[in-house]
Enzyme design. Structure first.
Site, PDB file in Angstrom:
ATOM      1  N   HIS A   1       0.856  -1.182   0.000  1.00 12.33           N
ATOM      2  CA  HIS A   1       0.000   0.000   0.000  1.00 12.33           C
ATOM      3  C   HIS A   1       0.893   1.232   0.000  1.00 12.33           C
ATOM      4  CE1 HIS A   1      -2.823   3.004   1.656  1.00 12.33           C
ATOM      5  NE2 HIS A   1      -3.813   2.180   1.339  1.00 12.33           N
TER       6      HIS A   1
ATOM      7  N   ASP B   1       2.991  -4.057   8.091  1.00 11.13           N
ATOM      8  CA  ASP B   1       1.780  -3.259   7.882  1.00 11.13           C
ATOM      9  C   ASP B   1       0.599  -4.189   8.136  1.00 11.13           C
ATOM     10  OD1 ASP B   1      -0.473  -2.009   6.919  1.00 11.13           O
ATOM     11  OD2 ASP B   1       0.357  -1.528   4.950  1.00 11.13           O
TER      12      ASP B   1
ATOM     13  N   GLN C   1      -4.531  -4.786   7.027  1.00 17.33           N
ATOM     14  CA  GLN C   1      -5.453  -5.799   6.524  1.00 17.33           C
ATOM     15  C   GLN C   1      -5.401  -7.091   7.319  1.00 17.33           C
ATOM     16  OE1 GLN C   1      -7.716  -5.225   4.257  1.00 17.33           O
ATOM     17  NE2 GLN C   1      -6.952  -3.174   3.831  1.00 17.33           N
TER      18      GLN C   1
END
Length: 603
Positions: free
Chosen positions: A317, A394, A397
């Site tokens: 992302h 990250d 999600q």
């Protein structure tokens, strides 16, 4: 009740017991723990007990000016506290003699409690003293506001450190390497487990209950962007604003006390949810983007140099890509990209080839927001650690769908957002390994994150305040704790199993639509996301037509332009599933796509 209360007459209780002033007070107050227990039990309520602490503090002798130095300061206390210790030998054994003083009467009273607990004991006895049990017995765990409770534990840790330093080299039992204490967790606050039933769960999300024009039900398939909120989260955030909102960590009045407590309880919930070793490793942020930028600026800018390499994947992302581009330009570090296989998985051979002694950071998504790909994180982290790299995940999600244990998995940094885990927007979390956070400089400066400010210099507050400048997202963080309770009640394993059932069904049924191309690996290697294109149909047109049938999906590049360039398409249509989606939602997606194809004259 707040420990700072206006002084009023004692309502007759004072004459029923001897005053502190009537007792002989040597160089350190000679009051025993048993006497303290008896006094606290006699007084019965916190208001009178608080006054008693003030009395105790008034009788604490001062420290000489030459001992009230920075070297003798106890860090982690809101008040200024100085503590010194000497070791005296008695019957051949070393015994700790502690003297301390603060700039606050109640804190002085707490010091007297600590002296009753620890003074005159051997280092070994100090390290094995059940101080938590004593604090609970006296009601200090319950009644002290969080910042004062943290300060009390900071003083205890200072005493324990002094005891460890005084241990004989051959002492048995607890060694010099004893780990620092952490604040206790409230076992009763842990959420109770309940069986996962999707119909019951769906009924708890009010936004999904409303009928849409045309009588269509809400088919919400955009949880990867932002999830809907259960009623308990909505109620909790509203409760804070309606009943006890105040700024945190400063007010000792009832509202400020409660807000501070609940904010720290939320931090403890995050700690348990992520498997962090201490609450000090949990930082509240505005979201994943803020968390990654904090690491980029506070760690990357300080520790990366020219020639170092930052290892990313092609599916990151923008929030886990652009900050590293920026830091690379400022430091001279170089970005390296792990390629993907044709079906959207990490190319592990290429990953191994890219790892070298120059690799300083692996920054990797826990789950792709487009392909749904779940990288083999454990293996990647193991190899990265062997190369000497720091690992950032990250988790925007992955955290809502997959269990994580940051300590067991040796993750150095992990960021996620509240709004994706069924909590409020405007709040997120950055987990950071304490050793790294201690070595980093602050990212933002201002109120709350400071310890002392002079005209020309400042010193920083201990973790986590060091990285939480300004007013935190108070109601949002508290409600985030409620959202994590909600997930913990249902547990992520049955949620994941349910979502995987929906994912397999969606894959099978989408494959029957002519001209539709699915991106990413098979369901066994991905999370609850399907991204696709339809030949001859613009992604925006399909999404618009699905909306007419009450089916809400995302379209575009999903903040992954390099990935879409790699895929050879300008945009994709994305349907993502959450714990409240049902098999009927998958069917309505398929029906909606056939409707779109007919309207576009493609079927």
């Amino acid at each position: 009740m707040s420990p700072f209360l206006p002084l009023v007459p004692w309502r007759g209780t004072r004459s029923a017991r001897p005053t502190i002033a009537a007792r002989p007070m040597p160089a350190t107050p000679a009051i025993t723990l048993d006497e303290l227990r008896a006094e606290f039990e006699f007084l019965g309520n916190w208001e009178d007990q608080c006054r008693y602490l003030i009395e105790l503090g008034e009788e604490l002798p001062p420290l000489p000016a030459h001992e009230m130095t920075e070297a003798n300061r106890v860090h982690g206390c809101q008040s200024r506290v100085w503590m010194v210790a000497n070791v005296h030998r008695q019957n051949g054994q070393p015994r700790l003699h502690i003297r301390a003083k603060s700039d606050a009467r109640i804190v002085d009273g707490l010091i007297v409690v600590l002296l009753a607990l620890f003074n005159g004991k051997t280092p070994q006895e100090v390290l094995t003293t059940d101080f938590r049990g004593a604090f609970t017995e006296l009601g200090l765990e319950t009644h002290l506001v969080p910042q004062r409770r943290n300060g009390l534990y900071a003083m205890v840790e200072r005493i324990r450190t002094l005891a460890r330093e005084a241990l004989p080299a051959t002492a048995g039992g607890e060694s010099r390497a004893t780990a620092p204490l952490t604040l206790p967790t409230d076992e009763e606050a842990r959420p109770r487990r309940r069986l996962f039933d999707v119909d019951d769960v769906r009924a708890e999300f009010p936004a999904l209950q409303q009928p849409l024009p045309g009588g269509y039900p809400v088919t919400y398939l955009d949880s990867a962007s932002s999830a809907q909120k259960p009623q308990v989260v909505i109620d909790k955030e509203r409760e804070v604003y309606e009943q006890y909102y105040a700024n945190a960590y400063r007010g000792v009045y009832r509202f400020g006390d409660r807000v501070s407590r609940e904010l720290e309880q939320a931090r403890e919930k995050v700690q348990r949810f992520l498997g962090a070793e201490s609450v000090e490793e949990v930082l509240f942020t505005s979201g994943t983007t803020m968390g990654i930028n904090l690491v980029a600026r506070a760690w990357g800018e300080k520790f990366l140099t020219a020639g170092d390499e930052i290892l990313l994947s092609e599916m990151e992302h923008h929030a886990n890509l652009v900050p590293w581009q920026w830091i690379a330009r400022r430091t001279g570090a170089k970005l390296q990209y792990i390629p993907l296989t044709e079906d959207g998985r990490i190319d592990m051979e290429a990953f191994s080839a890219l790892l070298s002694e120059r690799t300083r950071l692996l920054a990797i998504t826990g789950m792709s927001n487009v392909l749904g790909t779940v990288p083999p994180l454990r293996e990647m982290i193991r190899r990265a650690k062997e190369a000497g790299a720091v690992v950032l995940v990250d988790g925007a999600q992955s955290v809502p769908h997959l269990p994580v244990n940051v300590a067991a998995e040796h993750i150095d940094f992990l960021a996620f957002s509240g709004h994706k885990v069924y909590g409020p927007s405007g709040v997120g979390v950055l987990y950071g390994r304490r050793e790294l956070l201690d070595a980093m400089d602050p990212f933002l400066c201002g109120g709350h994150m400071i310890e002392r400010v002079e005209r020309e210099w400042s010193t920083w507050a201990p973790l986590p305040a060091k990285f939480e400048a300004g007013t935190p997202p108070i109601a949002q963080a508290i409600a985030l704790g409620t959202a994590l309770d909600y997930l913990s009640e249902l547990t992520l394993c049955p949620i994941h199993k349910h979502e995987q059932t929906l994912l397999r069904s969606a894959h099978e049924k989408l494959a029957e639509i002519p001209g539709l191309k699915l991106f990413g690996p098979p369901p066994s290697e991905k999370g609850a996301i399907v991204s696709f294109t339809i030949e001859g149909a613009a992604a925006g047109d399909v999404a618009q037509l699905l909306d007419l049938r009450g089916v809400f999906v995302r379209h575009g590049h999903h903040c992954t332009m390099p990935l879409h360039e790699r895929l050879g398409v300008p945009a994709t249509i994305r349907a993502s599933f959450g714990l409240y989606n049902t098999p009927a939602d998958v069917d309505r997606l398929i029906e909606g796509l056939w409707f779109a194809l007919r309207e576009l004259r493609l079927a």
